[in-house]
Design a protein around this motif. Structure first.
Motif, mmCIF file in Angstrom:
data_model
loop_
_atom_site.group_PDB
_atom_site.id
_atom_site.type_symbol
_atom_site.label_atom_id
_atom_site.label_comp_id
_atom_site.label_asym_id
_atom_site.label_seq_id
_atom_site.Cartn_x
_atom_site.Cartn_y
_atom_site.Cartn_z
ATOM 1 N N ALA A 93 0.849 -1.202 0.000
ATOM 2 C CA ALA A 93 0.000 0.000 0.000
ATOM 3 C C ALA A 93 0.877 1.241 0.000
ATOM 4 O O ALA A 93 2.052 1.191 0.379
ATOM 5 C CB ALA A 93 -0.941 -0.006 1.207
ATOM 6 N N GLU A 94 0.288 2.335 -0.420
ATOM 7 C CA GLU A 94 0.984 3.621 -0.454
ATOM 8 C C GLU A 94 0.390 4.566 0.587
ATOM 9 O O GLU A 94 -0.807 4.500 0.862
ATOM 10 C CB GLU A 94 0.855 4.251 -1.851
ATOM 11 N N PRO A 95 1.228 5.470 1.161
ATOM 12 C CA PRO A 95 2.663 5.624 0.903
ATOM 13 C C PRO A 95 3.489 4.597 1.674
ATOM 14 O O PRO A 95 3.139 4.225 2.799
ATOM 15 C CB PRO A 95 2.942 7.039 1.411
ATOM 16 N N LEU A 96 4.554 4.155 1.073
ATOM 17 C CA LEU A 96 5.475 3.268 1.761
ATOM 18 C C LEU A 96 6.262 4.047 2.813
ATOM 19 O O LEU A 96 6.513 5.254 2.672
ATOM 20 C CB LEU A 96 6.449 2.648 0.762
ATOM 21 N N LEU A 97 6.660 3.342 3.857
ATOM 22 C CA LEU A 97 7.442 3.990 4.915
ATOM 23 C C LEU A 97 8.721 4.592 4.354
ATOM 24 O O LEU A 97 9.134 5.685 4.759
ATOM 25 C CB LEU A 97 7.777 2.976 6.010
ATOM 26 N N SER A 98 9.351 3.910 3.407
ATOM 27 C CA SER A 98 10.596 4.430 2.836
ATOM 28 C C SER A 98 10.390 5.791 2.182
ATOM 29 O O SER A 98 11.256 6.670 2.251
ATOM 30 C CB SER A 98 11.161 3.434 1.823
ATOM 31 N N THR A 99 9.234 5.990 1.561
ATOM 32 C CA THR A 99 8.932 7.273 0.933
ATOM 33 C C THR A 99 8.687 8.347 1.978
ATOM 34 O O THR A 99 9.216 9.466 1.878
ATOM 35 C CB THR A 99 7.692 7.143 0.034
ATOM 36 N N VAL A 100 7.894 8.022 2.996
ATOM 37 C CA VAL A 100 7.587 8.992 4.046
ATOM 38 C C VAL A 100 8.848 9.361 4.822
ATOM 39 O O VAL A 100 9.068 10.532 5.168
ATOM 40 C CB VAL A 100 6.510 8.417 4.989
ATOM 41 N N ALA A 101 9.700 8.370 5.082
ATOM 42 C CA ALA A 101 10.913 8.619 5.863
ATOM 43 C C ALA A 101 11.907 9.499 5.122
ATOM 44 O O ALA A 101 12.793 10.103 5.743
ATOM 45 C CB ALA A 101 11.564 7.294 6.237
ATOM 46 N N ALA A 102 11.777 9.603 3.804
ATOM 47 C CA ALA A 102 12.697 10.431 3.024
ATOM 48 C C ALA A 102 12.445 11.923 3.229
ATOM 49 O O ALA A 102 13.287 12.746 2.888
ATOM 50 C CB ALA A 102 12.582 10.086 1.545
ATOM 51 N N SER A 103 11.302 12.270 3.810
ATOM 52 C CA SER A 103 10.998 13.685 4.065
ATOM 53 C C SER A 103 11.905 14.217 5.166
ATOM 54 O O SER A 103 12.178 13.520 6.145
ATOM 55 C CB SER A 103 9.527 13.824 4.473
ATOM 56 N N PRO A 104 12.342 15.481 5.055
ATOM 57 C CA PRO A 104 13.190 16.058 6.111
ATOM 58 C C PRO A 104 12.410 16.462 7.357
ATOM 59 O O PRO A 104 13.013 16.851 8.360
ATOM 60 C CB PRO A 104 13.804 17.283 5.425
ATOM 61 N N MET A 105 11.099 16.374 7.318
ATOM 62 C CA MET A 105 10.292 16.798 8.463
ATOM 63 C C MET A 105 10.523 15.883 9.660
ATOM 64 O O MET A 105 10.452 14.652 9.536
ATOM 65 C CB MET A 105 8.806 16.784 8.094
ATOM 66 N N PRO A 106 10.826 16.432 10.833
ATOM 67 C CA PRO A 106 11.028 15.597 12.017
ATOM 68 C C PRO A 106 9.769 14.785 12.322
ATOM 69 O O PRO A 106 8.645 15.302 12.223
ATOM 70 C CB PRO A 106 11.317 16.607 13.129
ATOM 71 N N SER A 107 9.960 13.517 12.680
ATOM 72 C CA SER A 107 8.822 12.634 12.869
ATOM 73 C C SER A 107 9.025 11.761 14.092
ATOM 74 O O SER A 107 10.157 11.418 14.460
ATOM 75 C CB SER A 107 8.634 11.722 11.647
ATOM 76 N N VAL A 108 7.913 11.391 14.709
ATOM 77 C CA VAL A 108 7.914 10.343 15.711
ATOM 78 C C VAL A 108 7.145 9.181 15.098
ATOM 79 O O VAL A 108 6.055 9.357 14.559
ATOM 80 C CB VAL A 108 7.291 10.811 17.043
ATOM 81 N N VAL A 109 7.752 7.995 15.134
ATOM 82 C CA VAL A 109 7.226 6.834 14.417
ATOM 83 C C VAL A 109 6.645 5.829 15.409
ATOM 84 O O VAL A 109 7.333 5.382 16.333
ATOM 85 C CB VAL A 109 8.324 6.160 13.574
ATOM 86 N N VAL A 110 5.373 5.494 15.203
ATOM 87 C CA VAL A 110 4.685 4.526 16.062
ATOM 88 C C VAL A 110 4.198 3.364 15.186
ATOM 89 O O VAL A 110 3.339 3.565 14.325
ATOM 90 C CB VAL A 110 3.493 5.165 16.792
ATOM 91 N N PRO A 111 4.738 2.158 15.379
ATOM 92 C CA PRO A 111 4.254 1.016 14.591
ATOM 93 C C PRO A 111 2.814 0.658 14.957
ATOM 94 O O PRO A 111 2.432 0.690 16.129
ATOM 95 C CB PRO A 111 5.202 -0.115 14.991
#
Length: 208
Positions: A42-60
């Protein structure tokens, strides 16, 4: 700062919509922009989202430890097991017509990872405590016993699955003739858990 959740992903649009719903509700509660990403299918893939420079907190949004949590997401902790997930499972069981304290079989997708089986056994304990009755574990693949070997007449079934899709279909087929609860889905308790995890990660980041 934004919230990024990570679900497995499925070919079922309804399944992927669960992650979007949970993420939007948690982001609104936290006052953060939020996006649901997926490991595959499915889209968006995590690899695509992670490429953004915006600081993120990631929750599986993955319910057990396993390959995706450790290698694809790189997170230290899966969403489950947690008593809040068990609370959502109880709600789904009652909505499906299961009777309080009726014997329950919790059916999970399963994994070859022993740590995932450990998590599933803990989740079974959480559900038994929340349900107030006996709960046994079955898995559709990987380590553990299969539903056909665990289910007994009079059992209800609680899918330990976040969203509809392939494994939910297999669970319903394997449990034909039993009361089968819906998937955990975007239950308010799941949103509470994502909010709780996000706050904890943000606090850890500030204190680092």
């Amino acid at each position: 700062m934004r919230l990024v959740t990570v679900a497995h992903g499925t070919r079922s649009p309804a399944g992927n919509a669960v992650a979007v719903s949970i993420t939007a509700a948690a982001g609104a509660r936290l006052g953060l922009p939020a996006v649901a990403a997926y490991v595959e299918l499915a889209e968006p893939l995590l690899s695509t989202v992670a490429a953004s420079p915006m600081p993120s907190v990631v929750v599986p949004l993955l319910l057990s430890t396993g390959h995706h949590v450790r290698h694809d997401v790189g997170a230290g902790r899966a969403l489950g097991p947690d008593p809040l997930l068990a609370r959502a499972q109880v709600s789904r069981l009652l909505a499906a017509g299961a009777q309080p304290r009726q014997p329950v079989v919790m059916v999970a997708a399963g994994s070859q990872d022993p740590l995932a089986l450990r998590d599933l056994l803990v989740a079974t304990t959480h559900l038994a405590q929340a349900w107030g009755g006996p709960v046994r574990l079955a898995t559709l693949g990987g380590l553990g016993e299969r539903p056909a070997d665990v289910l007994r007449p009079g059992d209800a079934v609680s899918p330990y699955l976040l969203a509809p899709g392939h494994f939910h279909d297999r669970c319903r087929d394997a449990a034909a003739g039993h009361v089968v609860a819906d998937v955990i889905g975007p239950h308010p308790a799941v949103v509470d858990l994502v909010v709780e995890r996000t706050i904890g990660l943000l606090a850890a980041r500030r204190s680092a």
